[in-house]
Design a protein around this motif. Sequence first.
Motif, mmCIF file in Angstrom:
data_model
loop_
_atom_site.group_PDB
_atom_site.id
_atom_site.type_symbol
_atom_site.label_atom_id
_atom_site.label_comp_id
_atom_site.label_asym_id
_atom_site.label_seq_id
_atom_site.Cartn_x
_atom_site.Cartn_y
_atom_site.Cartn_z
ATOM 1 N N PRO A 197 2.277 -0.527 22.799
ATOM 2 C CA PRO A 197 3.493 -0.817 23.554
ATOM 3 C C PRO A 197 3.458 -0.262 24.960
ATOM 4 O O PRO A 197 4.023 -0.844 25.887
ATOM 5 C CB PRO A 197 4.597 -0.151 22.733
ATOM 6 C CG PRO A 197 3.903 0.837 21.865
ATOM 7 C CD PRO A 197 2.563 0.256 21.597
ATOM 8 N N PHE A 198 2.788 0.876 25.160
ATOM 9 C CA PHE A 198 2.707 1.439 26.508
ATOM 10 C C PHE A 198 1.886 0.530 27.420
ATOM 11 O O PHE A 198 2.267 0.256 28.555
ATOM 12 C CB PHE A 198 2.100 2.835 26.457
ATOM 13 C CG PHE A 198 1.961 3.462 27.817
ATOM 14 C CD1 PHE A 198 3.034 3.475 28.692
ATOM 15 C CD2 PHE A 198 0.764 4.028 28.215
ATOM 16 C CE1 PHE A 198 2.924 4.049 29.938
ATOM 17 C CE2 PHE A 198 0.652 4.605 29.462
ATOM 18 C CZ PHE A 198 1.726 4.619 30.330
ATOM 19 N N LYS A 257 12.451 1.748 26.331
ATOM 20 C CA LYS A 257 11.803 1.360 25.071
ATOM 21 C C LYS A 257 10.407 1.934 24.890
ATOM 22 O O LYS A 257 9.766 1.669 23.868
ATOM 23 C CB LYS A 257 11.740 -0.169 24.992
ATOM 24 C CG LYS A 257 13.115 -0.816 24.954
ATOM 25 C CD LYS A 257 13.029 -2.330 25.065
ATOM 26 C CE LYS A 257 14.415 -2.958 25.074
ATOM 27 N NZ LYS A 257 14.375 -4.419 25.292
ATOM 28 N N ILE A 258 9.922 2.719 25.854
ATOM 29 C CA ILE A 258 8.563 3.234 25.700
ATOM 30 C C ILE A 258 8.527 4.545 24.912
ATOM 31 O O ILE A 258 7.466 5.080 24.654
ATOM 32 C CB ILE A 258 7.869 3.436 27.067
ATOM 33 C CG1 ILE A 258 8.581 4.517 27.881
ATOM 34 C CG2 ILE A 258 7.771 2.143 27.822
ATOM 35 C CD1 ILE A 258 7.831 4.872 29.153
ATOM 36 N N VAL A 259 9.717 5.079 24.584
ATOM 37 C CA VAL A 259 9.770 6.274 23.742
ATOM 38 C C VAL A 259 10.312 5.876 22.374
ATOM 39 O O VAL A 259 10.935 4.825 22.210
ATOM 40 C CB VAL A 259 10.677 7.361 24.371
ATOM 41 C CG1 VAL A 259 10.073 7.865 25.662
ATOM 42 C CG2 VAL A 259 12.084 6.840 24.606
ATOM 43 N N SER A 315 18.005 5.631 26.466
ATOM 44 C CA SER A 315 18.601 4.794 27.495
ATOM 45 C C SER A 315 18.155 5.350 28.842
ATOM 46 O O SER A 315 17.780 6.514 28.959
ATOM 47 C CB SER A 315 20.126 4.741 27.382
ATOM 48 O OG SER A 315 20.700 6.020 27.548
ATOM 49 N N CYS A 316 18.179 4.495 29.844
ATOM 50 C CA CYS A 316 17.555 4.849 31.118
ATOM 51 C C CYS A 316 18.449 4.484 32.294
ATOM 52 O O CYS A 316 19.069 3.420 32.317
ATOM 53 C CB CYS A 316 16.215 4.118 31.246
ATOM 54 S SG CYS A 316 15.408 4.325 32.841
ATOM 55 N N GLY A 317 18.508 5.378 33.268
ATOM 56 C CA GLY A 317 19.153 5.101 34.539
ATOM 57 C C GLY A 317 18.178 5.427 35.656
ATOM 58 O O GLY A 317 17.377 6.354 35.534
ATOM 59 N N ASP A 375 5.361 10.899 23.927
ATOM 60 C CA ASP A 375 6.448 10.240 24.662
ATOM 61 C C ASP A 375 6.448 10.667 26.121
ATOM 62 O O ASP A 375 6.583 9.850 27.033
ATOM 63 C CB ASP A 375 7.806 10.586 24.047
ATOM 64 C CG ASP A 375 8.068 9.870 22.737
ATOM 65 O OD1 ASP A 375 7.497 8.776 22.542
ATOM 66 O OD2 ASP A 375 8.840 10.408 21.917
ATOM 67 N N ARG A 376 6.320 11.967 26.338
ATOM 68 C CA ARG A 376 6.354 12.495 27.707
ATOM 69 C C ARG A 376 5.183 11.963 28.530
ATOM 70 O O ARG A 376 5.362 11.592 29.694
ATOM 71 C CB ARG A 376 6.351 14.020 27.684
ATOM 72 C CG ARG A 376 7.676 14.624 27.245
ATOM 73 C CD ARG A 376 7.712 16.120 27.514
ATOM 74 N NE ARG A 376 6.783 16.854 26.665
ATOM 75 C CZ ARG A 376 7.067 17.284 25.453
ATOM 76 N NH1 ARG A 376 8.261 17.051 24.927
ATOM 77 N NH2 ARG A 376 6.167 17.950 24.745
#
Length: 259
Positions: free
Chosen positions: A8-9, A39-41, A46-48, A148-149
Amino acid sequence: MSGDEQVPFADALRSVQSLLLSGPDLEDLLAKVADVAAKIVEPPASCGITTRYDGEPVTLVASDPRAALIDERQYSLREGPCLDALDSGAAVEVPDQERDRRWSRYGVAAQELGVKASLALPLVVDGSTIGVLNLYGYDRPDTFSEADRERAVAYADQAARTLALAARSVRQSQLGAELEQALASRSVIDQALGVLMGQQRCDARTAFELLRRHSQNNNRKLRDVAADLVAKLTGQPAVDSRAFESGLERRPGSGDAGA
């Protein structure tokens, strides 16, 4: 397991790079970047995406309303991981929001909004921080694993370069359009000055003052006033004279070679 994580990454990186090829505007590009980042983690966060505008932090886009709300809460309180990352250019992680004591007011607000953990990653281009990619996890403390990081940091780096390229492209496109408009306007104004000089038997400076005064008195753009004047006095609409130089306009009666 590591192979499953990398797929996915890799897809995420390819999707960011392909965004420019599909030709979306910058806002659409940013929205897609935020959506992919969320969605990569695992589990999805959620992302801003934050940047500064006129010296103040603003959220350009968010993957969902809650991310935007958390961003805005930091701006109003003037504290939080997002702002620290924006100021320092360094990543700021909050493994456990309940135990974190760095920002007392934001800490309370974040917990009220359901934040369990967060990750603020600077978007750096040529040594300058152009924004921050904020990831918020709601499921549990220590939401973001080491894998994830790593994925998020690499994605932020790729996103920063992609966004910088997109912004540069937009600026160049806008600059080119503005230049074209300015050159076309200059051509029409010059035609109007020529008409006025012939009609009023005056020099160019006087003709320009007449044109400018009419523009101001009627609260209209100088180019529009000039175009109307040329059309009224010649019976023909004003045209961009550069078309004659480029061969885009045919001279009357030129026709084809064999005519």
